[in-house]
Design a protein around this motif. Structure first.
Motif, mmCIF file in Angstrom:
data_model
loop_
_atom_site.group_PDB
_atom_site.id
_atom_site.type_symbol
_atom_site.label_atom_id
_atom_site.label_comp_id
_atom_site.label_asym_id
_atom_site.label_seq_id
_atom_site.Cartn_x
_atom_site.Cartn_y
_atom_site.Cartn_z
ATOM 1 N N TRP A 30 29.225 29.733 -33.970
ATOM 2 C CA TRP A 30 28.800 30.525 -35.119
ATOM 3 C C TRP A 30 29.112 31.992 -34.890
ATOM 4 O O TRP A 30 29.254 32.455 -33.755
ATOM 5 N N ILE A 31 29.236 32.696 -35.990
ATOM 6 C CA ILE A 31 29.555 34.119 -35.971
ATOM 7 C C ILE A 31 28.474 34.851 -36.755
ATOM 8 O O ILE A 31 28.160 34.471 -37.891
ATOM 9 N N GLY A 32 27.909 35.869 -36.137
ATOM 10 C CA GLY A 32 26.908 36.695 -36.801
ATOM 11 C C GLY A 32 27.547 37.938 -37.381
ATOM 12 O O GLY A 32 28.627 38.360 -36.970
ATOM 13 N N SER A 33 26.872 38.535 -38.328
ATOM 14 C CA SER A 33 27.441 39.657 -39.081
ATOM 15 C C SER A 33 27.552 40.949 -38.283
ATOM 16 O O SER A 33 28.232 41.872 -38.716
ATOM 17 N N GLY A 34 26.897 41.040 -37.153
ATOM 18 C CA GLY A 34 27.000 42.258 -36.346
ATOM 19 C C GLY A 34 25.641 42.757 -35.897
ATOM 20 O O GLY A 34 24.675 42.009 -35.843
ATOM 21 N N ARG A 35 25.582 44.040 -35.621
ATOM 22 C CA ARG A 35 24.349 44.660 -35.123
ATOM 23 C C ARG A 35 23.527 45.182 -36.302
ATOM 24 O O ARG A 35 23.292 46.383 -36.438
ATOM 25 N N VAL A 91 25.305 34.824 -41.175
ATOM 26 C CA VAL A 91 25.791 33.894 -40.156
ATOM 27 C C VAL A 91 26.729 32.907 -40.841
ATOM 28 O O VAL A 91 26.428 32.417 -41.929
ATOM 29 N N THR A 92 27.849 32.621 -40.200
ATOM 30 C CA THR A 92 28.714 31.532 -40.649
ATOM 31 C C THR A 92 29.101 30.732 -39.411
ATOM 32 O O THR A 92 29.280 31.299 -38.330
ATOM 33 N N GLY A 93 29.177 29.426 -39.565
ATOM 34 C CA GLY A 93 29.466 28.623 -38.384
ATOM 35 C C GLY A 93 29.998 27.246 -38.706
ATOM 36 O O GLY A 93 30.099 26.844 -39.862
ATOM 37 N N SER A 134 25.651 24.629 -46.785
ATOM 38 C CA SER A 134 26.371 23.831 -45.794
ATOM 39 C C SER A 134 27.219 22.786 -46.500
ATOM 40 O O SER A 134 26.973 22.426 -47.645
ATOM 41 N N SER A 135 28.234 22.343 -45.787
ATOM 42 C CA SER A 135 29.091 21.272 -46.275
ATOM 43 C C SER A 135 29.418 20.363 -45.099
ATOM 44 O O SER A 135 29.310 20.764 -43.941
ATOM 45 N N GLU A 141 38.841 9.591 -38.670
ATOM 46 C CA GLU A 141 37.867 8.656 -38.125
ATOM 47 C C GLU A 141 37.302 9.170 -36.803
ATOM 48 O O GLU A 141 38.049 9.587 -35.910
ATOM 49 N N GLY A 142 35.975 9.196 -36.720
ATOM 50 C CA GLY A 142 35.327 9.597 -35.485
ATOM 51 C C GLY A 142 35.086 11.091 -35.340
ATOM 52 O O GLY A 142 34.535 11.520 -34.338
ATOM 53 N N VAL A 143 35.486 11.903 -36.319
ATOM 54 C CA VAL A 143 35.266 13.352 -36.269
ATOM 55 C C VAL A 143 34.564 13.774 -37.553
ATOM 56 O O VAL A 143 35.031 13.484 -38.649
ATOM 57 N N THR A 144 33.433 14.438 -37.405
ATOM 58 C CA THR A 144 32.681 14.974 -38.544
ATOM 59 C C THR A 144 32.527 16.473 -38.336
ATOM 60 O O THR A 144 32.242 16.929 -37.227
ATOM 61 N N VAL A 145 32.716 17.233 -39.407
ATOM 62 C CA VAL A 145 32.650 18.690 -39.346
ATOM 63 C C VAL A 145 31.608 19.174 -40.348
ATOM 64 O O VAL A 145 31.655 18.810 -41.525
ATOM 65 N N VAL A 146 30.678 19.984 -39.870
ATOM 66 C CA VAL A 146 29.663 20.592 -40.721
ATOM 67 C C VAL A 146 29.888 22.097 -40.675
ATOM 68 O O VAL A 146 29.918 22.684 -39.593
ATOM 69 N N ARG A 147 30.066 22.698 -41.836
ATOM 70 C CA ARG A 147 30.205 24.155 -41.929
ATOM 71 C C ARG A 147 28.963 24.707 -42.595
ATOM 72 O O ARG A 147 28.380 24.051 -43.469
#
Length: 180
Positions: A30-35, A91-93, A134-135, A141-147
Motif C-alpha cells: 500500500w501507498i500512503g499520501s505522505g506526511r 491510502v491506495t493498495g 475496493s475491487s 486461475e489461482g490468483v486473486t487481486v484485491v485493490r
C-alpha cells in the motif's frame, strides 16, 4: 507501507517467484499520501512508480505497474494532481493472493465483492465518499487481486484485517490485528 515526501521521486519493484504450483503467496502493498499529519503533505511527490511481478513456475501471472505523478503542464488537459485524481483518499493498495493455502481467503474476497458485504462502494455526486473503495478480480486461475483506496491508514488496516482474518488459523495470528 510507502509514503513519499514532497517532491520525491520513488521507484520500487517487487518481484515474487513461486517455484511450484502448490506454493502460496499473500502480498500486501500500500501507498500512503505522505506526511499529512506532520507537514500537511498529501500526494505531493513528483513521481512514484510501483511495479509488482508475480511468477508461478516461471510464468508471469500478475503484473502491476502503477505510475502516479504530478501533472505535466505541457500535456493536454485536464491537469489533475494525484490528490485530485484520488478524490480525498489517503491510502491506495493492492493485495495479491495466490496458491492453495490462501484459497479460502481468495474465495471469501470474491464472494464479499460480488455481494458487496464490504462497506457500500457507491459514490454519488451528493453523498460523501465512503471510507473505503475496493475491487476484486481473478486475472488467472489461482490468483486473486484485491485493490483498495481508503480515507486513512486506520480504514486500510481495518479492511485488511477483515479481508485476511481467514488466515489466522494458517498463521497462528490475525494479520493487521492490534498488538500489545
Amino acid at each position: 507501507h510507502t509514503a513519499c515526501f514532497r517532491a520525491a521521486r520513488y521507484q520500487q519493484l517487487t518481484a515474487v517467484e513461486l517455484l511450484a504450483t502448490d506454493a502460496s503467496l499473500v502480498l500486501v502493498d500500500w501507498i500512503g499520501s505522505g506526511r499529512v499529519h506532520h507537514s500537511g503533505e498529501a500526494w505531493e511527490f513528483d513521481k512514484l512508480v510501483n511495479r509488482i511481478e508475480v511468477r508461478i513456475e516461471g510464468r508471469l501471472e500478475f503484473l502491476e505497474n502503477l505510475v502516479l505523478q504530478s501533472p505535466d503542464p505541457s500535456s493536454p488537459p485536464p491537469h489533475l494532481t494525484v490528490a485530485e485524481r484520488l478524490l480525498g483518499y489517503h491510502v491506495t493498495g493492492v493485495v495479491v493472493l495466490a496458491g492453495p493455502r490462501v484459497g479460502p481467503v481468495a474465495a471469501a474476497a470474491v464472494a464479499a465483492h460480488e455481494s458487496e458485504t464490504f462497506e457500500s462502494q457507491r459514490v454519488g455526486a451528493r453523498a460523501p465518499p465512503p471510507r473505503l473503495l475496493s475491487s476484486c478480480a481473478t486475472p488467472c486461475e489461482g490468483v486473486t487481486v484485491v485493490r483498495f483506496c481508503a480515507s486513512d491508514v486506520q480504514a486500510a488496516r481495518d479492511f485488511l484485517q477483515r479481508l485476511l482474518l481467514p488466515l489466522e488459523g494458517e498463521l497462528g495470528f490475525a494479520p493487521f490485528a492490534e498488538t500489545g
